[in-house]
Design an enzyme around this catalytic site. Structure first.
Site, PDB file in Angstrom:
ATOM      1  CG  HIS A  14     -15.837 -27.793   4.698  1.00  0.00           C
ATOM      2  ND1 HIS A  14     -17.027 -28.368   4.179  1.00  0.00           N
ATOM      3  CD2 HIS A  14     -16.652 -27.253   5.457  1.00  0.00           C
ATOM      4  CE1 HIS A  14     -18.328 -28.188   4.577  1.00  0.00           C
ATOM      5  NE2 HIS A  14     -18.384 -27.787   5.652  1.00  0.00           N
ATOM      6  CG  HIS A  16     -18.995 -23.734   9.406  1.00  0.00           C
ATOM      7  ND1 HIS A  16     -20.103 -23.877   7.862  1.00  0.00           N
ATOM      8  CD2 HIS A  16     -18.802 -25.283   9.029  1.00  0.00           C
ATOM      9  CE1 HIS A  16     -20.319 -24.458   7.446  1.00  0.00           C
ATOM     10  NE2 HIS A  16     -19.884 -25.085   7.628  1.00  0.00           N
ATOM     11  CE  LYS A 100     -20.882 -26.918   1.205  1.00  0.00           C
ATOM     12  NZ  LYS A 100     -20.626 -26.945   2.383  1.00  0.00           N
ATOM     13  CG  HIS A 137     -24.301 -30.742   2.714  1.00  0.00           C
ATOM     14  ND1 HIS A 137     -23.640 -30.190   4.121  1.00  0.00           N
ATOM     15  CD2 HIS A 137     -25.932 -31.512   3.630  1.00  0.00           C
ATOM     16  CE1 HIS A 137     -24.433 -30.998   4.729  1.00  0.00           C
ATOM     17  NE2 HIS A 137     -24.975 -32.070   4.311  1.00  0.00           N
ATOM     18  CG  HIS A 175     -19.329 -32.183   5.017  1.00  0.00           C
ATOM     19  ND1 HIS A 175     -20.454 -33.104   4.071  1.00  0.00           N
ATOM     20  CD2 HIS A 175     -19.605 -31.479   5.327  1.00  0.00           C
ATOM     21  CE1 HIS A 175     -20.731 -32.438   3.983  1.00  0.00           C
ATOM     22  NE2 HIS A 175     -20.711 -30.486   4.834  1.00  0.00           N
ATOM     23  CG  ASP A 248     -18.086 -29.102   7.980  1.00  0.00           C
ATOM     24  OD1 ASP A 248     -18.703 -28.822   8.535  1.00  0.00           O
ATOM     25  OD2 ASP A 248     -19.091 -30.532   8.835  1.00  0.00           O
TER      26      ASP A 248
HETATM   27  C1  NCD Z   1     -22.657 -26.701   9.329  1.00  0.00           C
HETATM   28  C2  NCD Z   1     -23.204 -24.975  10.029  1.00  0.00           C
HETATM   29  O1  NCD Z   1     -22.598 -25.908  11.336  1.00  0.00           O
HETATM   30  O2  NCD Z   1     -22.780 -24.196  10.100  1.00  0.00           O
HETATM   31  N1  NCD Z   1     -23.487 -28.016  10.449  1.00  0.00           N
HETATM   32  C3  NCD Z   1     -22.372 -29.273  10.213  1.00  0.00           C
HETATM   33  O3  NCD Z   1     -23.388 -30.274  11.215  1.00  0.00           O
HETATM   34  N2  NCD Z   1     -21.638 -29.585   9.466  1.00  0.00           N
HETATM   35  C4  NCD Z   1     -23.316 -26.893   7.969  1.00  0.00           C
HETATM   36  C5  NCD Z   1     -22.869 -27.924   7.679  1.00  0.00           C
HETATM   37  O4  NCD Z   1     -21.577 -27.885   7.210  1.00  0.00           O
HETATM   38  O5  NCD Z   1     -23.797 -28.682   6.642  1.00  0.00           O
HETATM   39 ZN    ZN Z   2     -19.920 -27.389   6.816  1.00  0.00          ZN
END
Ligand code: NCD
Ligand code: ZN
Length: 345
Positions: A14, A16, A100, A137, A175, A248
């Site tokens: 996971h 970003h 997702k 999520h 998460h 995450d």
């Molecule tokens: C994530 C993001 O910034 O894209 N933020 C987070 O707090 N984890 C989005 C997510 O996974 O909820």
């Molecule tokens: Zn995330």
């Protein structure tokens, strides 16, 4: 005495990576240690179609520095108008590894997510048929549900009904932050796994709020009470193959974190393996780190484990930069608040 630990190269289930200047800056932070990652599709606009996922994959590979190897595992962002045939085609071609589900409004860039779960039923049924995992999520967004209860309520009101009405649907609870999440995964023998982040193994809600508000510890789902953190540590370090690493890691510039309405997300790509080694050592479970970071995820996703290995060596304190520079501005690296001793060679 030098202690070292050789494990199969880890993956991040996971992650970003964002786009543009941020992608350029954060991608090497992950690719340095990780072989593959499940790439979150919550760009602006989101990655909804197979064509968009293919284009995003190309941008990621173009941003990868020479000499680094990394495989992005793409996902599609589920909307109420997602076409089951497009999902099936993107899966059949090998392009995507998951879809997702963001409840609309649950987190960063989730406004195109799902409000009426009945509307995505045909997609979920197609996914169950073809064995394509749904990454969830897991938080309700109802204004009257306390933010600290949103995961537990989601399990009862949304996730369990979806799973019961869609037999064979393979689900990753992303998460997880609560003992409720751990218990729900453990009560199901098949078709359910969960990712656990690095930071949720380390912080509880006191870290965010006691002694002044700490924006760099604010993420979603928000960290809960200490008893929940302990349940996550027990699950992650237990060797149970249903739990695996999904950092995450969610970069936001300091300007966007340190403001009156700061963004949610902790940036842990840079130092995750050192952090995890410390957590697993404290739990007397270093032998299970490879399972959590390198084996259980591929097991769930039905992919081979990475061929090569990394070596973690224990020694004098290792330090990481407190921030990384991006052309959008600095991004703060997660600070555990305790010294790290395990270096990745
Ligand atoms: C994530 C993001 O910034 O894209 N933020 C987070 O707090 N984890 C989005 C997510 O996974 O909820
Ligand atoms: Zn995330």
């Amino acid at each position: 005495m030098t202690q070292s630990l050789v494990i199969r190269r880890p993956d991040d289930w996971h992650l970003h990576l964002r786009d543009g200047a941020m992608l350029d800056a954060v991608l090497p932070e992950t690719a340095r240690h990780f072989g593959r990652a499940i790439i979150m599709p919550n760009l602006v606009p989101p990655v909804v179609t197979g064509d968009q996922a293919a284009a995003y994959r190309d941008r990621i590979l173009a941003a990868l520095p020479e000499g680094m190897a990394f495989e992005p595992l793409m996902t599609l962002y589920l909307t109420e108008s997602t076409d089951p045939a497009d999902v099936a085609a993107a899966h059949a071609s090998g392009l995507i590894k998951a879809v997702k589900l963001y409840p609309a409004g649950a987190t960063t860039n989730s406004s195109s997510g799902v409000s009426h779960f009945d509307k995505v039923r045909p997609v979920l049924e197609k996914m169950a048929e073809i064995g394509l995992p749904l990454c969830v999520h897991g938080e309700v967004t109802d204004a009257d549900i306390d933010i600290f209860d949103r995961e537990a309520v989601f399990i009862d009101r949304v996730l369990d009904p979806i799973r019961k009405s869609t037999p064979g649907l393979r689900v990753v609870m992303e998460h997880i932050t609560t003992a409720n999440g751990v218990d729900y995964v453990k009560s199901n023998e098949t078709d359910l796994g969960a990712t656990i982040t690095t930071h949720h193994l380390i912080i509880n809600r006191n870290h965010i709020l006691v002694g002044g508000i700490k924006p760099h510890y604010y993420c979603l789902p928000v960290a809960k009470r200490e008893e929940h953190r302990l349940a996550l540590v027990t699950a992650a370090t237990s060797g149970d193959a249903r739990f695996f690493l999904g950092t995450d890691s969610a970069p936001h510039t300091d300007a966007n974190k340190e403001m009156a309405c700061g963004c949610a997300g902790c940036f842990t790509a840079t130092n995750t393996m050192s952090l995890l080694a410390e957590v697993f050592e404290r739990a007397d479970a270093l032998d299970n780190l490879e399972g959590f970071a390198s084996r259980n995820g591929p097991g769930f996703y039905r992919l081979p484990v990475n061929e090569d290995t990394i070596t973690l060596t224990k020694g004098d304190a290792v330090t990481y930069p407190s921030k990384i520079d991006t052309d959008d501005g600095p991004v703060t690296v997660f600070d555990a608040g305790f010294p790290l001793h395990w270096r990745v060679d």
